[in-house]
Design a protein around this motif. Structure first.
Motif, PDB file in Angstrom:
ATOM      1  N   LEU A  74      40.601  48.510  51.343  1.00 22.72           N
ATOM      2  CA  LEU A  74      41.475  48.120  50.242  1.00 22.72           C
ATOM      3  C   LEU A  74      40.732  47.248  49.236  1.00 22.72           C
ATOM      4  CD1 LEU A  74      44.765  47.294  52.207  1.00 22.72           C
ATOM      5  CD2 LEU A  74      44.150  49.413  51.059  1.00 22.72           C
ATOM      6  N   SER A  75      39.861  46.393  49.728  1.00 26.94           N
ATOM      7  CA  SER A  75      39.072  45.535  48.833  1.00 26.94           C
ATOM      8  C   SER A  75      38.080  46.364  48.027  1.00 26.94           C
ATOM      9  CB  SER A  75      38.340  44.466  49.640  1.00 26.94           C
ATOM     10  OG  SER A  75      39.250  43.628  50.313  1.00 26.94           O
ATOM     11  N   GLN A  76      37.488  47.370  48.664  1.00 28.96           N
ATOM     12  CA  GLN A  76      36.550  48.240  47.961  1.00 28.96           C
ATOM     13  C   GLN A  76      37.223  48.977  46.814  1.00 28.96           C
ATOM     14  OE1 GLN A  76      35.034  50.719  51.130  1.00 28.96           O
ATOM     15  NE2 GLN A  76      33.285  49.364  51.520  1.00 28.96           N
ATOM     16  N   SER A  77      38.494  49.280  46.972  1.00 29.59           N
ATOM     17  CA  SER A  77      39.221  50.018  45.937  1.00 29.59           C
ATOM     18  C   SER A  77      39.628  49.126  44.766  1.00 29.59           C
ATOM     19  CB  SER A  77      40.467  50.668  46.533  1.00 29.59           C
ATOM     20  OG  SER A  77      41.443  49.679  46.852  1.00 29.59           O
ATOM     21  N   ARG A  78      39.518  47.812  44.899  1.00 27.90           N
ATOM     22  CA  ARG A  78      39.938  46.822  43.912  1.00 27.90           C
ATOM     23  C   ARG A  78      41.456  46.742  43.773  1.00 27.90           C
ATOM     24  NH1 ARG A  78      37.051  45.278  39.455  1.00 27.90           N
ATOM     25  NH2 ARG A  78      38.918  44.032  39.032  1.00 27.90           N
ATOM     26  N   LEU A  79      42.193  47.261  44.757  1.00 26.27           N
ATOM     27  CA  LEU A  79      43.650  47.207  44.708  1.00 26.27           C
ATOM     28  C   LEU A  79      44.228  46.314  45.795  1.00 26.27           C
ATOM     29  CD1 LEU A  79      44.512  50.958  43.963  1.00 26.27           C
ATOM     30  CD2 LEU A  79      44.477  49.041  42.351  1.00 26.27           C
ATOM     31  N   TYR A  80      43.365  45.634  46.526  1.00 26.47           N
ATOM     32  CA  TYR A  80      43.845  44.799  47.625  1.00 26.47           C
ATOM     33  C   TYR A  80      44.761  43.686  47.126  1.00 26.47           C
ATOM     34  CZ  TYR A  80      43.877  41.456  51.474  1.00 26.47           C
ATOM     35  OH  TYR A  80      44.276  40.575  52.453  1.00 26.47           O
ATOM     36  N   ALA A 122      46.250  42.348  34.626  1.00 25.31           N
ATOM     37  CA  ALA A 122      45.148  41.853  35.449  1.00 25.31           C
ATOM     38  C   ALA A 122      45.545  40.609  36.227  1.00 25.31           C
ATOM     39  CB  ALA A 122      43.935  41.563  34.562  1.00 25.31           C
ATOM     40  N   TYR A 123      46.232  39.676  35.563  1.00 27.59           N
ATOM     41  CA  TYR A 123      46.591  38.413  36.212  1.00 27.59           C
ATOM     42  C   TYR A 123      47.720  38.582  37.225  1.00 27.59           C
ATOM     43  CZ  TYR A 123      43.674  35.525  33.168  1.00 27.59           C
ATOM     44  OH  TYR A 123      42.600  34.935  32.536  1.00 27.59           O
ATOM     45  N   GLN A 124      48.746  39.346  36.859  1.00 32.21           N
ATOM     46  CA  GLN A 124      49.919  39.460  37.704  1.00 32.21           C
ATOM     47  C   GLN A 124      49.728  40.443  38.861  1.00 32.21           C
ATOM     48  OE1 GLN A 124      52.512  37.455  37.355  1.00 32.21           O
ATOM     49  NE2 GLN A 124      51.657  36.532  35.512  1.00 32.21           N
ATOM     50  N   LEU A 125      48.995  41.528  38.630  1.00 29.69           N
ATOM     51  CA  LEU A 125      48.843  42.566  39.638  1.00 29.69           C
ATOM     52  C   LEU A 125      47.481  42.560  40.308  1.00 29.69           C
ATOM     53  CD1 LEU A 125      50.486  45.519  37.661  1.00 29.69           C
ATOM     54  CD2 LEU A 125      51.577  43.914  39.237  1.00 29.69           C
ATOM     55  N   ASP A 126      46.520  41.861  39.701  1.00 29.62           N
ATOM     56  CA  ASP A 126      45.158  41.806  40.232  1.00 29.62           C
ATOM     57  C   ASP A 126      44.574  43.207  40.382  1.00 29.62           C
ATOM     58  OD1 ASP A 126      42.831  40.666  41.100  1.00 29.62           O
ATOM     59  OD2 ASP A 126      43.491  40.384  43.176  1.00 29.62           O
TER      60      ASP A 126
END
Length: 212
Positions: free
Chosen positions: A40-46, A90-94
């Motif tokens: 999940l971290s690799q996908s940048r959606l974690y 970007a800020y709210q959903l990361d």
């Protein structure tokens, strides 16, 4: 405007409790298994996984609806006009806002795609056109300590699919997610290169201005 409408549904909302926990029907409130975190971290959606259960204030929502102007895509507030920006996404959903645009091709066979990227054949009763039921994804793709690395990858893709269909890009069904998002998860290192934030923002604006 809402304040001039004595029978508007918002009056019911205003008399209910101030906060509610919102959860999509097909999206679990459980934290992802620790073995999923790497993918999940690799996908940048974690970062978006922390939105599984979030609270809203009906009174605030009603006020914002009243102030929304579809002609200009802005909220008209006493302090001036404001709108939702990529920076907010970007800020709210990361989620990433820089990178390649998401372009989808829906000429695939859904059963073949699911089998190839999720490692299981989906029953016919969980398929609706090119969409799949999120409850099936949640039920079938569980991670345990004895799960293989490939099974963890399949589960991570299924989890991201429910995250997209349940929170980031939901539809009115409440339990279906489009399989067109699966191909971008084939390689998590490539997935992180897409501008998911711009897609979410465009989706949000379109649904704000869409008429019934």
């Amino acid at each position: 405007m809402l304040r001039l409408d004595e029978v508007h549904i918002s009056l019911i909302e205003l008399t209910t409790r101030e906060e509610r926990t919102i959860r999509r029907q097909g999206m679990t409130n459980e934290e992802p298994h620790e073995r999923l975190v790497i993918s999940l971290s690799q996908s940048r959606l974690y970062g978006a996984t922390f939105l599984r259960g979030f609270k809203v204030m009906p009174t605030l929502m009603s006020a914002l609806i009243e102030r929304w102007r579809p002609e200009t895509h802005t909220f008209h507030l006493p302090c001036g006009e404001v709108t939702i920006t990529l920076e907010d996404a970007a800020y709210q959903l990361d989620v990433p806002i820089n990178g390649m645009p998401l372009v989808f091709c829906n000429t695939y066979k859904v059963n073949v795609l699911i089998s190839n990227l999720l490692g299981k054949d989906a029953p016919t009763d969980v398929i609706d056109g090119l969409r799949v039921r999120m409850t099936w994804l949640e039920r079938e793709f569980r991670v345990a300590e004895q799960s293989t690395e490939q099974e963890v990858i399949y589960a991570a893709r299924a989890y991201l699919l429910t995250l997209i269909g349940g929170i980031l890009l939901p539809d009115k069904s409440g339990n279906l997610v489009h399989t067109q998002y699966l191909p971008i998860m084939e390689d998590f290192a490539v997935c992180r290169q897409y501008s998911c934030g711009s897609t979410i923002l465009a989706f949000c604006i379109v649904n704000y201005v869409r008429r019934p």
